[in-house]
Structures are given as structure tokens and as C-alpha cells.
Design a protein around this motif. Structure first.
Motif, short mmCIF file in Angstrom:
data_model
loop_
_atom_site.label_atom_id
_atom_site.label_comp_id
_atom_site.label_asym_id
_atom_site.label_seq_id
_atom_site.Cartn_x
_atom_site.Cartn_y
_atom_site.Cartn_z
N GLN A 1 0.83 -1.21 0.00
CA GLN A 1 0.00 0.00 0.00
C GLN A 1 0.87 1.26 0.00
OE1 GLN A 1 -3.70 0.42 -0.02
NE2 GLN A 1 -2.68 2.27 -0.74
N ARG A 2 1.95 1.24 0.76
CA ARG A 2 2.84 2.42 0.77
C ARG A 2 3.50 2.61 -0.59
NH1 ARG A 2 4.59 -0.06 5.75
NH2 ARG A 2 3.46 0.87 7.51
N ALA A 3 3.87 1.52 -1.25
CA ALA A 3 4.46 1.64 -2.60
C ALA A 3 3.45 2.21 -3.58
CB ALA A 3 4.95 0.27 -3.07
N LEU A 4 2.22 1.78 -3.49
CA LEU A 4 1.18 2.34 -4.34
C LEU A 4 0.97 3.83 -4.02
CD1 LEU A 4 -1.29 -0.65 -4.16
CD2 LEU A 4 -0.32 0.25 -6.28
N ASN A 5 0.99 4.16 -2.74
CA ASN A 5 0.85 5.57 -2.35
C ASN A 5 1.95 6.42 -2.99
OD1 ASN A 5 -1.30 4.84 -0.74
ND2 ASN A 5 -0.20 5.02 1.19
N GLU A 6 3.17 5.91 -2.93
CA GLU A 6 4.30 6.67 -3.48
C GLU A 6 4.14 6.87 -4.98
OE1 GLU A 6 9.20 6.36 -3.74
OE2 GLU A 6 8.08 5.06 -2.37
N ALA A 7 3.65 5.83 -5.66
CA ALA A 7 3.49 5.92 -7.12
C ALA A 7 2.34 6.84 -7.51
CB ALA A 7 3.26 4.52 -7.69
N LEU A 8 1.31 6.92 -6.68
CA LEU A 8 0.09 7.61 -7.08
C LEU A 8 -0.07 8.99 -6.46
CD1 LEU A 8 -2.43 4.60 -6.77
CD2 LEU A 8 -1.25 5.41 -8.82
N ALA A 9 0.70 9.29 -5.43
CA ALA A 9 0.45 10.49 -4.62
C ALA A 9 0.44 11.78 -5.42
CB ALA A 9 1.46 10.57 -3.48
N ASP A 10 1.37 11.93 -6.36
CA ASP A 10 1.49 13.21 -7.07
C ASP A 10 0.28 13.48 -7.96
OD1 ASP A 10 3.90 13.73 -5.88
OD2 ASP A 10 5.12 13.03 -7.59
N ASP A 11 -0.11 12.48 -8.75
CA ASP A 11 -1.17 12.69 -9.74
C ASP A 11 -2.54 12.21 -9.28
OD1 ASP A 11 0.61 13.82 -11.57
OD2 ASP A 11 1.18 11.84 -12.35
N TYR A 12 -2.57 11.27 -8.32
CA TYR A 12 -3.84 10.67 -7.91
C TYR A 12 -3.93 10.61 -6.38
CZ TYR A 12 -3.31 9.23 -12.75
OH TYR A 12 -3.10 9.23 -14.10
N VAL B 1 -4.76 7.43 -2.55
CA VAL B 1 -3.82 7.10 -1.49
C VAL B 1 -4.58 6.65 -0.24
CG1 VAL B 1 -2.11 8.09 0.10
CG2 VAL B 1 -2.01 8.63 -2.34
N ARG B 2 -4.09 5.58 0.39
CA ARG B 2 -4.64 5.07 1.65
C ARG B 2 -3.49 4.88 2.63
NH1 ARG B 2 -8.12 6.35 -1.21
NH2 ARG B 2 -9.92 5.18 -1.99
N HIS B 3 -3.62 5.37 3.83
CA HIS B 3 -2.54 5.32 4.81
C HIS B 3 -2.78 4.17 5.80
CE1 HIS B 3 -0.82 9.02 3.34
NE2 HIS B 3 -2.00 9.59 3.40
N PRO B 4 -1.97 3.12 5.75
CA PRO B 4 -2.19 1.98 6.64
C PRO B 4 -2.19 2.36 8.12
CG PRO B 4 -0.58 1.43 4.95
CD PRO B 4 -0.83 2.89 4.83
N GLU B 5 -1.35 3.33 8.50
CA GLU B 5 -1.20 3.68 9.91
C GLU B 5 -2.46 4.34 10.48
OE1 GLU B 5 2.62 3.77 7.67
OE2 GLU B 5 0.70 4.80 7.46
N LEU C 1 -1.33 2.06 -15.63
CA LEU C 1 0.07 1.71 -15.84
C LEU C 1 0.88 1.84 -14.55
CD1 LEU C 1 0.66 3.40 -19.31
CD2 LEU C 1 0.39 0.95 -18.84
N LEU C 2 0.61 2.86 -13.76
CA LEU C 2 1.32 3.04 -12.49
C LEU C 2 0.99 1.91 -11.52
CD1 LEU C 2 0.91 6.89 -11.96
CD2 LEU C 2 3.06 5.67 -12.38
N VAL C 3 -0.29 1.56 -11.44
CA VAL C 3 -0.70 0.47 -10.55
C VAL C 3 -0.07 -0.85 -11.00
CG1 VAL C 3 -2.68 -0.96 -9.87
CG2 VAL C 3 -2.85 1.54 -9.79
N ARG C 4 -0.17 -1.13 -12.29
CA ARG C 4 0.38 -2.37 -12.82
C ARG C 4 1.88 -2.47 -12.56
NH1 ARG C 4 -1.24 -7.26 -14.32
NH2 ARG C 4 -2.96 -6.42 -15.55
N ALA C 5 2.62 -1.40 -12.85
CA ALA C 5 4.07 -1.42 -12.66
C ALA C 5 4.44 -1.61 -11.19
CB ALA C 5 4.67 -0.13 -13.20
N THR C 6 3.73 -0.94 -10.29
CA THR C 6 4.03 -1.05 -8.87
C THR C 6 3.78 -2.46 -8.36
OG1 THR C 6 3.42 1.27 -8.54
CG2 THR C 6 3.49 -0.13 -6.58
N LEU C 7 2.69 -3.05 -8.76
CA LEU C 7 2.39 -4.41 -8.32
C LEU C 7 3.39 -5.41 -8.90
CD1 LEU C 7 -1.52 -4.44 -8.55
CD2 LEU C 7 -0.09 -4.09 -6.52
N GLU C 8 3.81 -5.20 -10.14
CA GLU C 8 4.79 -6.10 -10.74
C GLU C 8 6.13 -6.02 -10.03
OE1 GLU C 8 4.90 -5.19 -14.88
OE2 GLU C 8 3.09 -6.35 -15.35
N VAL C 9 6.57 -4.80 -9.70
CA VAL C 9 7.85 -4.63 -8.99
C VAL C 9 7.83 -5.38 -7.66
CG1 VAL C 9 9.22 -2.93 -7.72
CG2 VAL C 9 8.52 -2.45 -10.07
#
Length: 268
Positions: A154-165, A169-173, A238-246
């Protein structure tokens, strides 16, 4: 939940109706059973559902026995709902916004809504609901808030999406504490209406297991993403797909936090 301060996106879901229909999780039967018990609904009782979507709450509620008038303003969502309910005479599908709905006072044993009540003007919604209810009738509201179960993903997705989307973003904490705070604000709003009493509420969690494509569709089914243009949606995918693949994620497990609240119409 407390009402949204902006309500201009309340028809955004209709733009992605097919995705909404396939991606949004239904309301679990165990939660519906709890609400039916708390509200005292019996088979054949008349229930008004506000913002029914394509039937995520309608169908399990109807299966529990009440007859449901399902109100959905979006043309595409309403068509899907009507298709799903075509063989059930106990579901009546209606168009239009709740604020414009008319029926005799005391027409319903319950007014219910899932993931939609926050789109209504609280100066109107609680008063209208109370007027439509029988003496002792209930208002019952449900929301769900899924988040990726693995905090690192979730944090990796947040980092990828925070600027444009940022709305994705969801904060686990702070995910649960934020929901609890918003729920408390919503109960305060409910109490301030002066039309309901004896509130009951419950938090629970279930698990969603999604493919990466299904996870993307779930994001797309939310209003702030649904309103994006095709280019922005493609970039998000594309951002979601790339983050999940990494991160080697081929199945996205999500903790789906559910919040339900019910209150009885006051006697006055």
C-alpha cells in the motif's frame, strides 16, 4: 459518515457503471442479517434504499425478506439494477434523487443506504427519511473502506500515485482511526437532526482477494477516479500495474473495513 461538503460528483459512478457493477463488493450477508435483526425488519416489510447503485446492498437485503424500493439516479446503474432484479417482484427500481422522492408519510419500515448517504444534504436527508418512516422505523446506513492488506505494498502504491492521484492514497497507519473519526462525525450529524434516537453501530472487517486488474477497477469505481479522462485513467492503470509487478504481486489482498449504523425514528 458525515455528509460531503461537495456533492457535484455524485453521478460520477454512472460514467463507469459496468466497472462499478463488477468491481464494487456486495454488502456481506452477515452484516445484512445484523441490520435486519437490529431494525426488526420482517418479511414483507417495505424498505426504501437510497443510492442503490447496481444492487450491492439491494440483493442481499431483499434475500433477507423485506420488499425493497431501490432508488438510483444514474441511468446506466439503474438499468443494471433493473436487469439484476428483473425476476424478483419484491424489488421495485425507481429513478431520481432522494431529495426529489415523494411518497406518503409513514410508507416504509426502514430507509437504508450503502456508500451513498454522504452525498445527500443533511439539512434535507434526515428530515425526509424520518417523515417517510413508520413510527418506530429505522434509518440504517452502511459504508465499506478497503485497503491493501500488505502495508508495504500500500505504501508503494501511495508513493506511485500520490502526485497525480492523491485521492487513491490510503494510509495503513491511520486507515481505521480515520474511518472511526468520520463515523463519529456522522453520528453527531445524525443526532443533531433531532429526528432519530438509540443509535447502534458496528465495525467489522472482511477480506477481498483481487487480481491486479480487479484492483484497478475498484479504484476506478470511486468518484474521484471515475471523473478522470481516458488518458489519466490509462496512466493510473500503468502506475498500478508497474508497482504491483515490482513487488511481485499477482493477487491483491485487501482488508475491507465495514461500518454500519442504525437509529430509530423519534416519537415526536
Amino acid at each position: 459518515m458525515k455528509a460531503n461538503s461537495r456533492r457535484d460528483n455524485k453521478l460520477a459512478f454512472d460514467v463507469v457503471a459496468d466497472v462499478y457493477d463488477s468491481a464494487r463488493p456486495g454488502i456481506p450477508c452477515r452484516l445484512v442479517t445484523s441490520l435486519v435483526r437490529i431494525t426488526g425488519l420482517a418479511p414483507g416489510d417495505q424498505v426504501l434504499e437510497v443510492g442503490a447503485g447496481s444492487g450491492q446492498f439491494t440483493r442481499p437485503l431483499r434475500a433477507a425478506g423485506p420488499e425493497v424500493t431501490a432508488l438510483e439516479p444514474g441511468d446506466r446503474l439503474r438499468a443494471l439494477l433493473a436487469k439484476h432484479a428483473a425476476d424478483d417482484p419484491g424489488i421495485t427500481v425507481r429513478g431520481g434523487f432522494f431529495e426529489d422522492f415523494t411518497a406518503p408519510d409513514g410508507s416504509f419500515a426502514a430507509v437504508v443506504s450503502a456508500n451513498a448517504w454522504q452525498w445527500l444534504d443533511p439539512a434535507v436527508s434526515y428530515r425526509m427519511a424520518a417523515d417517510l418512516l413508520l413510527p418506530g422505523g429505522h434509518l440504517a446506513l452502511v459504508w465499506n473502506f478497503p485497503i491493501v492488506a500488505d502495508p508495504a505494498v500500500q505504501r508503494a502504491l501511495n508513493e506511485a500515485l500520490a502526485d497525480d492521484y492523491p485521492d487513491a492514497v490510503r494510509h495503513p497507519e491511520t486507515h481505521l482511526s480515520g474511518i472511526e473519526a468520520r463515523a463519529a462525525e456522522g453520528r453527531a450529524e445524525l443526532a443533531a437532526s433531532g429526528r432519530f434516537e438509540a443509535p447502534w453501530w458496528q465495525f467489522s472487517t472482511d477480506t477481498l482477494t483481487l487480481t491486479p486488474d480487479a484492483y484497478y477497477d475498484l479504484l476506478l469505481s470511486y468518484a474521484n477516479v471515475a471523473v478522470l479522462d481516458d488518458s489519466a485513467r490509462t496512466n493510473l492503470f500503468l502506475l498500478v500495474r508497474a508497482t504491483l509487478e515490482v513487488h511481485g504481486v499477482d493477487t491483491v489482498t485487501m482488508d475491507n473495513v465495514l461500518y454500519a449504523v442504525s437509529a430509530r425514528k423519534t416519537d415526536r
